[in-house]
Design a protein around this motif. Sequence first.
Motif, PDB file in Angstrom:
ATOM      1  N   MET A  31       9.609   0.320  23.871  1.00 45.86           N
ATOM      2  CA  MET A  31       8.142  -0.087  23.611  1.00 45.86           C
ATOM      3  C   MET A  31       7.339   0.657  22.638  1.00 45.86           C
ATOM      4  O   MET A  31       7.025  -0.211  21.733  1.00 45.86           O
ATOM      5  CB  MET A  31       7.536  -0.729  24.695  1.00 45.86           C
ATOM      6  N   ASP A  32       7.272   1.871  22.579  1.00 46.01           N
ATOM      7  CA  ASP A  32       6.700   2.665  21.609  1.00 46.01           C
ATOM      8  C   ASP A  32       6.886   2.140  20.353  1.00 46.01           C
ATOM      9  O   ASP A  32       6.392   2.285  19.295  1.00 46.01           O
ATOM     10  CB  ASP A  32       6.919   4.211  21.936  1.00 46.01           C
ATOM     11  N   VAL A  33       8.321   2.339  20.101  1.00 56.32           N
ATOM     12  CA  VAL A  33       8.850   2.000  18.903  1.00 56.32           C
ATOM     13  C   VAL A  33       8.319   0.714  18.249  1.00 56.32           C
ATOM     14  O   VAL A  33       7.948   0.428  17.266  1.00 56.32           O
ATOM     15  CB  VAL A  33      10.274   2.149  18.664  1.00 56.32           C
ATOM     16  N   GLN A  34       8.658  -0.542  19.113  1.00 57.24           N
ATOM     17  CA  GLN A  34       8.088  -1.580  18.632  1.00 57.24           C
ATOM     18  C   GLN A  34       6.822  -1.917  18.311  1.00 57.24           C
ATOM     19  O   GLN A  34       6.168  -2.573  17.645  1.00 57.24           O
ATOM     20  CB  GLN A  34       8.454  -2.522  20.033  1.00 57.24           C
ATOM     21  N   LEU A  35       5.964  -1.017  19.197  1.00 58.08           N
ATOM     22  CA  LEU A  35       4.290  -1.079  18.934  1.00 58.08           C
ATOM     23  C   LEU A  35       4.220  -0.430  17.545  1.00 58.08           C
ATOM     24  O   LEU A  35       3.347  -1.030  16.616  1.00 58.08           O
ATOM     25  CB  LEU A  35       3.712  -0.231  19.975  1.00 58.08           C
ATOM     26  N   PHE A  36       4.748   0.738  17.020  1.00 61.84           N
ATOM     27  CA  PHE A  36       4.390   1.563  15.834  1.00 61.84           C
ATOM     28  C   PHE A  36       4.942   0.432  14.905  1.00 61.84           C
ATOM     29  O   PHE A  36       4.480   0.533  13.566  1.00 61.84           O
ATOM     30  CB  PHE A  36       5.175   2.793  15.859  1.00 61.84           C
ATOM     31  N   GLU A  37       6.215  -0.357  15.019  1.00 60.76           N
ATOM     32  CA  GLU A  37       6.568  -1.119  13.864  1.00 60.76           C
ATOM     33  C   GLU A  37       5.783  -2.434  13.584  1.00 60.76           C
ATOM     34  O   GLU A  37       5.633  -2.797  12.446  1.00 60.76           O
ATOM     35  CB  GLU A  37       8.154  -1.761  14.408  1.00 60.76           C
ATOM     36  N   PHE A  39       2.325  -2.343  14.000  1.00 61.74           N
ATOM     37  CA  PHE A  39       1.320  -1.846  13.225  1.00 61.74           C
ATOM     38  C   PHE A  39       1.785  -1.552  11.815  1.00 61.74           C
ATOM     39  O   PHE A  39       1.088  -1.966  10.607  1.00 61.74           O
ATOM     40  CB  PHE A  39       0.584  -0.712  13.699  1.00 61.74           C
ATOM     41  N   ALA A  40       2.902  -1.068  11.599  1.00 64.61           N
ATOM     42  CA  ALA A  40       3.456  -0.752  10.257  1.00 64.61           C
ATOM     43  C   ALA A  40       3.726  -2.162   9.397  1.00 64.61           C
ATOM     44  O   ALA A  40       3.336  -2.344   8.401  1.00 64.61           O
ATOM     45  CB  ALA A  40       4.682   0.043  10.183  1.00 64.61           C
ATOM     46  N   GLU A  41       4.203  -3.154  10.105  1.00 63.83           N
ATOM     47  CA  GLU A  41       4.143  -4.573   9.552  1.00 63.83           C
ATOM     48  C   GLU A  41       2.980  -4.996   8.962  1.00 63.83           C
ATOM     49  O   GLU A  41       2.713  -5.428   8.028  1.00 63.83           O
ATOM     50  CB  GLU A  41       5.016  -5.446  10.501  1.00 63.83           C
ATOM     51  N   ILE A  42       1.951  -4.734   9.986  1.00 67.46           N
ATOM     52  CA  ILE A  42       0.386  -5.342   9.641  1.00 67.46           C
ATOM     53  C   ILE A  42       0.001  -4.756   8.523  1.00 67.46           C
ATOM     54  O   ILE A  42      -0.638  -5.309   7.599  1.00 67.46           O
ATOM     55  CB  ILE A  42      -0.204  -5.086  10.964  1.00 67.46           C
ATOM     56  N   HIS A  86       2.400  10.589  17.509  1.00 68.30           N
ATOM     57  CA  HIS A  86       1.097  10.664  16.840  1.00 68.30           C
ATOM     58  C   HIS A  86       1.176  10.074  15.480  1.00 68.30           C
ATOM     59  O   HIS A  86       0.118   9.477  15.123  1.00 68.30           O
ATOM     60  CB  HIS A  86       0.961  12.372  16.660  1.00 68.30           C
ATOM     61  N   ARG A  87       2.380  10.019  14.737  1.00 71.99           N
ATOM     62  CA  ARG A  87       2.241   9.375  13.572  1.00 71.99           C
ATOM     63  C   ARG A  87       2.290   8.038  13.716  1.00 71.99           C
ATOM     64  O   ARG A  87       1.630   7.213  12.845  1.00 71.99           O
ATOM     65  CB  ARG A  87       3.805   9.594  13.025  1.00 71.99           C
ATOM     66  N   GLY A  88       2.804   7.436  14.658  1.00 73.49           N
ATOM     67  CA  GLY A  88       2.699   6.022  15.242  1.00 73.49           C
ATOM     68  C   GLY A  88       1.211   5.418  15.447  1.00 73.49           C
ATOM     69  O   GLY A  88       0.853   4.335  14.762  1.00 73.49           O
ATOM     70  N   VAL A  92      -2.665   3.162  13.053  1.00 72.08           N
ATOM     71  CA  VAL A  92      -3.793   2.442  13.381  1.00 72.08           C
ATOM     72  C   VAL A  92      -5.181   3.017  12.580  1.00 72.08           C
ATOM     73  O   VAL A  92      -5.906   2.341  12.079  1.00 72.08           O
ATOM     74  CB  VAL A  92      -4.149   2.284  14.871  1.00 72.08           C
ATOM     75  N   LEU A  93      -5.192   4.398  12.616  1.00 62.87           N
ATOM     76  CA  LEU A  93      -6.349   4.931  12.036  1.00 62.87           C
ATOM     77  C   LEU A  93      -6.379   4.720  10.436  1.00 62.87           C
ATOM     78  O   LEU A  93      -7.543   4.748   9.847  1.00 62.87           O
ATOM     79  CB  LEU A  93      -6.458   6.484  12.083  1.00 62.87           C
ATOM     80  N   ALA A  94      -5.261   4.355   9.785  1.00 61.17           N
ATOM     81  CA  ALA A  94      -4.985   4.270   8.175  1.00 61.17           C
ATOM     82  C   ALA A  94      -5.291   2.783   8.088  1.00 61.17           C
ATOM     83  O   ALA A  94      -5.140   2.508   6.887  1.00 61.17           O
ATOM     84  CB  ALA A  94      -3.634   4.847   7.933  1.00 61.17           C
ATOM     85  N   LEU A  95      -5.111   1.867   9.159  1.00 55.31           N
ATOM     86  CA  LEU A  95      -5.352   0.547   8.563  1.00 55.31           C
ATOM     87  C   LEU A  95      -6.572   0.176   7.849  1.00 55.31           C
ATOM     88  O   LEU A  95      -7.551   0.698   8.099  1.00 55.31           O
ATOM     89  CB  LEU A  95      -5.172  -0.357  10.076  1.00 55.31           C
TER      90      LEU A  95
END
Length: 259
Positions: A31-37, A39-42, A86-88, A92-95
Motif C-alpha cells: 500500500m505504501d508503494v501504491q500511495l507513492f505512485e 502522488f507521483a501520478e498527480i 521518505h522519498r515517497g 507531497v512536499l514537492a507538489l
Amino acid sequence: MSGAVHLELDGHVAVITNDNPDKHNAFDDAMDVQLFEAFAEIARRPEVRAVIWRGEGRSFSSGRDVAAIGTNRTELTHHQLMQRGHRGIQTVLALDVPVIVACKGWTMGGSFQRALLCDIRIAAEGARFRLPEVTHGVIPDTGGVARLYQMAGHGLVSDLVLTGRVLEAGEALAHGIVSRVVPPDELDAVAREMAEGIAAAPPLTVKLARRVIANLANPEVLAAMEQELLAQTVLTTSRDYAEFRAAAREGREPDYVRG
C-alpha cells in the motif's frame, strides 16, 4: 489483495482513498508503494488543482499494519525502506497543488505523520489521533513530528510521542492540528467543497501561496527526516530493541541497558 490505495481523477480534483477497511486502513509495504505512485501520478497531471486524501470505512488509517512492524518482506534493507518512504512522502512536499486530508476514526502512527505533512486536515467528530511508535520500541520516522512541533510546540509533541496517548478531535482543533471538525456524515462533502473552492482559484496563485507557506516550514521537516533516518537505523540494530522484542515474544519483563 487485502488492502489497496485507489486514485480517482475527477476534473480538477484528485481523490486518494485508503481502502483496507477491515484493518482500519492500516498500511503495509504494498500500500505504501501504491500511495507513492498515486502522488507521483498527480504530479504528472497538470489538470489537477487540489487533492483529497480519505479513508474507506470507519477510519482514515490506523497507521502501520501491526503485523508488519519490525518485519521486512522486501529485498530492501530497513534503512533503504525508510529512504523509500521518505522519498515517497516528499513527493507531497514537492507538489504544486494542496492536499486536504479527511480524518475520521483513527489517524495513527505513520499515517498521522503523513497527514501532518499535507496542507490541510479536517476531522470528523469523534476522530482520534495517536503516535504509538514508542510503545512498539521504535520512534516516529516519517517527518510529521517536525510539522507537529511547528503547530503545537515541544510540550504536546513530547506528550504524544513519549506516552503514545490518544488526542481527541477537539484537542487537535485547539492546537491547530486540524482546521475544522465536522459531523461524520458531512466529512467527505466538506472536503470536496474545500477542494473545489481551491480548484476554482487561479492555479498560479494557489501554487505560489503554497510555496510561500512551504518555504517557512519544510526546511525543518527535511532536516528532521535526516535525523530520524539515522536514529531509527541505529535503534533497530540496538541491544535494547532486540531485548524489547525478545521480552515481548517470551512474555517477560525486559532487561534494558541504558543507551
